[in-house]
Design a protein around this motif. Structure first.
Motif, PDB file in Angstrom:
ATOM      1  N   SER A  38       0.823  -1.192   0.000  1.00 25.19           N
ATOM      2  CA  SER A  38       0.000   0.000   0.000  1.00 25.19           C
ATOM      3  C   SER A  38       0.861   1.247   0.000  1.00 25.19           C
ATOM      4  O   SER A  38       1.836   1.344   0.744  1.00 25.19           O
ATOM      5  N   ILE A  39       0.498   2.197  -0.854  1.00 19.71           N
ATOM      6  CA  ILE A  39       1.183   3.482  -0.870  1.00 19.71           C
ATOM      7  C   ILE A  39       0.118   4.559  -0.794  1.00 19.71           C
ATOM      8  O   ILE A  39      -0.722   4.667  -1.689  1.00 19.71           O
ATOM      9  N   ALA A  40       0.143   5.328   0.281  1.00 22.89           N
ATOM     10  CA  ALA A  40      -0.850   6.379   0.492  1.00 22.89           C
ATOM     11  C   ALA A  40      -2.263   5.813   0.407  1.00 22.89           C
ATOM     12  O   ALA A  40      -3.134   6.380  -0.255  1.00 22.89           O
ATOM     13  N   GLU A  41      -2.465   4.690   1.096  1.00 16.56           N
ATOM     14  CA  GLU A  41      -3.776   4.053   1.179  1.00 16.56           C
ATOM     15  C   GLU A  41      -4.288   3.511  -0.158  1.00 16.56           C
ATOM     16  O   GLU A  41      -5.458   3.167  -0.279  1.00 16.56           O
ATOM     17  N   HIS A  42      -3.420   3.462  -1.161  1.00 18.60           N
ATOM     18  CA  HIS A  42      -3.805   2.876  -2.433  1.00 18.60           C
ATOM     19  C   HIS A  42      -3.066   1.553  -2.604  1.00 18.60           C
ATOM     20  O   HIS A  42      -1.850   1.547  -2.836  1.00 18.60           O
TER      21      HIS A  42
ATOM     22  N   SER B  38      -6.180  -1.561   1.783  1.00 17.80           N
ATOM     23  CA  SER B  38      -5.199  -1.061   2.737  1.00 17.80           C
ATOM     24  C   SER B  38      -5.886  -0.314   3.856  1.00 17.80           C
ATOM     25  O   SER B  38      -6.778   0.500   3.624  1.00 17.80           O
ATOM     26  N   GLU B  41      -2.062   1.918   5.958  1.00 20.88           N
ATOM     27  CA  GLU B  41      -0.836   1.493   5.274  1.00 20.88           C
ATOM     28  C   GLU B  41      -0.513   0.023   5.477  1.00 20.88           C
ATOM     29  O   GLU B  41       0.591  -0.418   5.145  1.00 20.88           O
TER      30      GLU B  41
END
Lengths: 150, 150
Positions: A38-42, B38, B41
Motif C-alpha cells: 500500500s502506498i498512500a492508502e492505495h 489497505s 498502510e
C-alpha cells in the motif's frame, strides 16, 4: 433485501482454520503468490514467484523496478491460494510482515541456492525477504448439496 | 553482487502489455481473483469469486464481515492471473478502483441474475461493485532456452 435472502440460504460453506504447519506446507508447495503493498492508502498487487526458507518467504526483484520501490521496508501481505472446481474446495493462506532486502553476504549466498523463477527477470536481481508477523490460513469446503455456479 | 550476475543473465522473459479488451476477456474468464485493500498502510488480501458486468467487477460479501468492513468506500486493487508451467507463460491483470455497495433496487435485481459463488457465504449477502479507474495487464513469456526452476 430479496436479492440476498433468495439464494443465500441455499449456499453451505464450511470454513476450516489451518494451523501454522499447514500454512507453511501450502506456502512451500505453491509456486506463485500475490504480494499486496500500500502506498498512500492505495493498494497494489504484484504476482510473483517465491520460495520458502527458514520461516520466511523469499523472492527476487530488480533495482529500479516498480516492485522494488513499492515493497522495500514496507508492510506487505502475501497470499497463495488454490481451488478445485470438482470438489468445491478452496484454500487461502495470507502472510503479513515487512519486506526487507537481503544484504548480508551469507544471506545472499544462501539465497542463490534456492530454486526460483522470477516473473520479472533482470540481470540485476536482488533478493527480498518477508519475515512474517502474522500467518493465517483457511480452507473452504462446499457441501455437496450446495448450489455451485462458478 | 555475484549472486545476481551469475544466474540473472540466463533468464529471458518477454513482457507483453495487454490492451483493455484482452484484460476484460481474462477478467471475465477467471473465476477467482484477489482483492487487496489497505488500512493504515497495512495491506490485506482476500481471495474472492467475481463476475464482470457492464464494465465493472462485482462480488458478494456479507454485512459485518471483515471483508465488508475493509473494502466499502475504499480504494482497492483486484488481480487475476494465470500460469502455465509447461509453456512458461504467465499473465496478470490488475484493476484499480473504488469498492461501493450496490443499493439501488434496479442494480440489485440485475446483480441477482449473475452467476456467482462466494467463498464466504451468508444468508445476508450484499453486492459490491468495483468501478475501475485503471486497468493494466501483462503477459510474461519465457524463451525456450531460459532456465526454468519453478
Amino acid at each position: 433485501m430479496g436479492v440476498s435472502d433468495d439464494d443465500g440460504g441455499a449456499m453451505v460453506t464450511r470454513v476450516e482454520v489451518l494451523d501454522h504447519a499447514a500454512c507453511w506446507s501450502l506456502l512451500t508447495e505453491a509456486p506463485v503468490g500475490r504480494l499486496a503493498v500500500s502506498i498512500a492508502e492505495h493498494p497494489d498487487i504484484f504476482p510473483i514467484n517465491h520460495v520458502v526458507d527458514d520461516g520466511a518467504v523469499l523472492f527476487r526483484t530488480a533495482a529500479g523496478t516498480k516492485l522494488a520501490g513499492a515493497v522495500l521496508g514496507r508492510a506487505v501481505a502475501y497470499e497463495v491460494d488454490g481451488y478445485e472446481a470438482e470438489t468445491g474446495t478452496a484454500w487461502s493462506v495470507v502472510l503479513k510482515g515487512t519486506a526487507e532486502e537481503l544484504d548480508r553476504l551469507v544471506d545472499l549466498m544462501d539465497a542463490s541456492e534456492l530454486p526460483l523463477f522470477p516473473w520479472l527477470s533482470s540481470p540485476k536481481t536482488r533478493w527480498v525477504r518477508i519475515t512474517p508477523t502474522q500467518l493465517t490460513g483457511r480452507r473452504f469446503v462446499v457441501a455437496a448439496d450446495a448450489k455451485l455456479s462458478v
